[in-house]
Motif scaffolding. Structure first.
Motif, mmCIF file in Angstrom:
data_model
loop_
_atom_site.group_PDB
_atom_site.id
_atom_site.type_symbol
_atom_site.label_atom_id
_atom_site.label_comp_id
_atom_site.label_asym_id
_atom_site.label_seq_id
_atom_site.Cartn_x
_atom_site.Cartn_y
_atom_site.Cartn_z
ATOM 1 N N GLY A 175 8.696 18.836 -32.242
ATOM 2 C CA GLY A 175 8.250 18.455 -30.852
ATOM 3 C C GLY A 175 6.735 17.881 -30.969
ATOM 4 N N SER A 176 5.864 18.123 -29.988
ATOM 5 C CA SER A 176 4.508 17.573 -29.864
ATOM 6 C C SER A 176 3.561 18.608 -29.426
ATOM 7 C CB SER A 176 4.535 16.280 -29.180
ATOM 8 O OG SER A 176 3.260 15.696 -28.633
ATOM 9 N N SER A 177 2.351 18.573 -29.635
ATOM 10 C CA SER A 177 1.135 19.288 -29.236
ATOM 11 C C SER A 177 0.913 19.002 -27.572
ATOM 12 C CB SER A 177 -0.087 19.216 -29.853
ATOM 13 O OG SER A 177 -0.413 17.746 -29.882
ATOM 14 N N VAL A 197 9.058 23.182 -34.264
ATOM 15 C CA VAL A 197 7.488 23.259 -34.949
ATOM 16 C C VAL A 197 6.931 22.085 -33.896
ATOM 17 C CG1 VAL A 197 7.771 23.890 -37.110
ATOM 18 C CG2 VAL A 197 8.409 21.583 -36.558
ATOM 19 N N MET A 198 5.806 22.258 -33.547
ATOM 20 C CA MET A 198 4.855 21.452 -32.683
ATOM 21 C C MET A 198 3.665 20.944 -33.494
ATOM 22 S SD MET A 198 6.533 21.893 -29.889
ATOM 23 C CE MET A 198 8.120 22.007 -30.838
ATOM 24 N N PRO A 199 4.159 19.731 -33.773
ATOM 25 C CA PRO A 199 2.812 19.094 -34.706
ATOM 26 C C PRO A 199 1.953 18.505 -33.868
ATOM 27 C CG PRO A 199 4.673 17.462 -34.424
ATOM 28 C CD PRO A 199 5.047 18.928 -33.699
ATOM 29 N N THR A 200 0.611 18.461 -34.352
ATOM 30 C CA THR A 200 -0.659 17.908 -33.791
ATOM 31 C C THR A 200 -0.293 16.328 -33.968
ATOM 32 O OG1 THR A 200 -2.977 17.894 -33.471
ATOM 33 C CG2 THR A 200 -2.078 17.899 -35.677
ATOM 34 N N ASN A 201 -1.490 15.498 -33.597
ATOM 35 C CA ASN A 201 -1.453 14.184 -33.736
ATOM 36 C C ASN A 201 -1.113 13.670 -35.136
ATOM 37 O OD1 ASN A 201 -2.322 13.291 -30.862
ATOM 38 N ND2 ASN A 201 -4.084 14.661 -31.596
ATOM 39 N N ASP A 237 1.698 16.079 -44.919
ATOM 40 C CA ASP A 237 1.663 17.637 -44.407
ATOM 41 C C ASP A 237 2.423 17.986 -43.729
ATOM 42 O OD1 ASP A 237 -0.522 18.492 -46.452
ATOM 43 O OD2 ASP A 237 -2.117 18.077 -45.028
ATOM 44 N N MET A 238 2.809 17.049 -42.643
ATOM 45 C CA MET A 238 3.834 17.816 -41.605
ATOM 46 C C MET A 238 5.266 17.646 -42.103
ATOM 47 S SD MET A 238 4.467 18.671 -38.531
ATOM 48 C CE MET A 238 6.136 19.101 -38.054
ATOM 49 N N ALA A 239 5.567 16.828 -43.027
ATOM 50 C CA ALA A 239 6.673 16.819 -43.806
ATOM 51 C C ALA A 239 7.008 18.360 -44.569
ATOM 52 C CB ALA A 239 7.116 15.882 -44.808
#
Length: 325
Positions: A109-111, A164-168, A219-221
């Motif tokens: 998703g997204s923040s 999972v909701m990643p930041t920018n 890091d996101m991966a």
């Protein structure tokens, strides 16, 4: 948890920044059967095509990283595209996964799902507690729908679909379009071109005061795969109702001015920075509470300056193939 390195894993959006990073990370861990499809091969907004794709492949896991993404300008200009395409892609993939017996899926998703004035740092529980930021509301609503799709298939059918909701995010394979990209690739390109043409000044949208958190895509991966590999018991051990999604970030933010100054340093720009306060700032602050993910055994490892150096080097090495226009 022992992983079956021969299971079939479908990464949707493998050409994008996040999807490509997930593919690299999975390959690095030894997974041998990663399947992908380009837009020409599979239109994810076409329900029949997506159903047929899942029917043809014995898929065990799905990483749903496909999305239409962009910065403030793109979200303001193409709101219908952002809500329609994202809703269709996630609905088609999640439903097809369920229909074809895929038990494990990870939705990215997204923040921006959190309210504009959510308490900082933003906890997972802030979802649906206030008004969204107007500039990207259509995109945010689509991402909220994706979370609820996963949650609903879990509740009704016993699936294990996690979000999972990643930041920018930023890094290799980013979009460096001068208007439709996010802030970091836009700044990297702008400062690079300023250095090349010996411009004395770079103008930056907004006042420079909003605060943002940034996470390198590698890091996101790593976080995505970590969450996917957590055992089922992790999500059942809590006696309280478990939240349907997990924040992913660094837990550290900076002002846009500080970001711009760091990009200038990385690209070698020594001129003047001017902030155009007539342009929209967006949300005043967006910082993730990442304590839940930390409690599950994962924290970010790439600093902002090191990550920007890596992103800039990728840009220099791939200008002929990067999304520049």
């Amino acid at each position: 948890m022992i992983q079956d390195l021969e299971q079939v894993i479908y990464v949707a959006g493998h050409r994008g920044m996040v999807g490509s990073a997930i593919v690299r990370k999975l390959q690095g861990q030894g997974y041998q059967n990663i399947i992908t499809a380009t837009h020409a091969e599979l239109d994810l907004t076409n329900q029949q095509a997506v159903n047929e794709f899942f029917t043809r492949h014995d898929i065990a896991q799905v990483y749903l990283a496909a999305a239409k993404v962009g910065g403030i300008h793109a979200n303001n200009t193409y709101p219908a595209d952002f809500i329609y395409q994202n809703l269709m892609m996630e609905a088609n993939i999640i439903h097809a996964a369920h229909q074809n017996g895929v038990q494990k899926l990870l939705f990215l998703g997204s923040s921006c799902i959190y309210p504009k004035f959510a308490d900082q740092p933003m906890k997972e529980s802030a979802l649906l507690t206030g008004v969204l930021e107007a500039t990207n509301e259509p995109y945010a609503i689509a991402k909220i729908a994706g979370i609820k799709l996963c949650e609903s298939y879990n509740r009704q059918f016993g699936r294990d679909y996690r979000s999972v909701m990643p930041t920018n995010l930023y890094g290799p394979n980013d979009n460096f379009h001068p208007e439709n990209s996010h802030v970091i690739p836009a700044l990297i390109r702008r400062f690079h071109e300023a250095v090349q043409t010996e411009q004395p000044e770079v103008v930056i949208w907004g006042s420079g005061t909003p605060m943002r958190e940034f996470l390198h895509v590698d890091d996101m991966a790593a976080a995505s795969i970590h969450v996917m590999q957590l055992g089922d018991e992790t999500f059942k051990a809590n006696t309280q109702p478990m939240l349907s999604h997990i924040n992913v970030g660094t837990g550290i933010d900076c002002t846009i001015r500080e970001l711009a100054e760091t990009v200038a340093k990385v690209t070698g720009f020594t001129g003047h920075l001017t902030f155009d306060a007539t342009k929209p700032d967006g949300t005043p602050r967006k910082l993730m509470d990442v304590s839940r993910l930390a409690s599950l055994g994962w924290t970010a490892s790439i600093s902002l300056e090191d990550g920007l150096k890596d992103a800039y080097q990728w840009f220099l090495d791939h200008q002929s193939e990067a999304r520049l226009s």
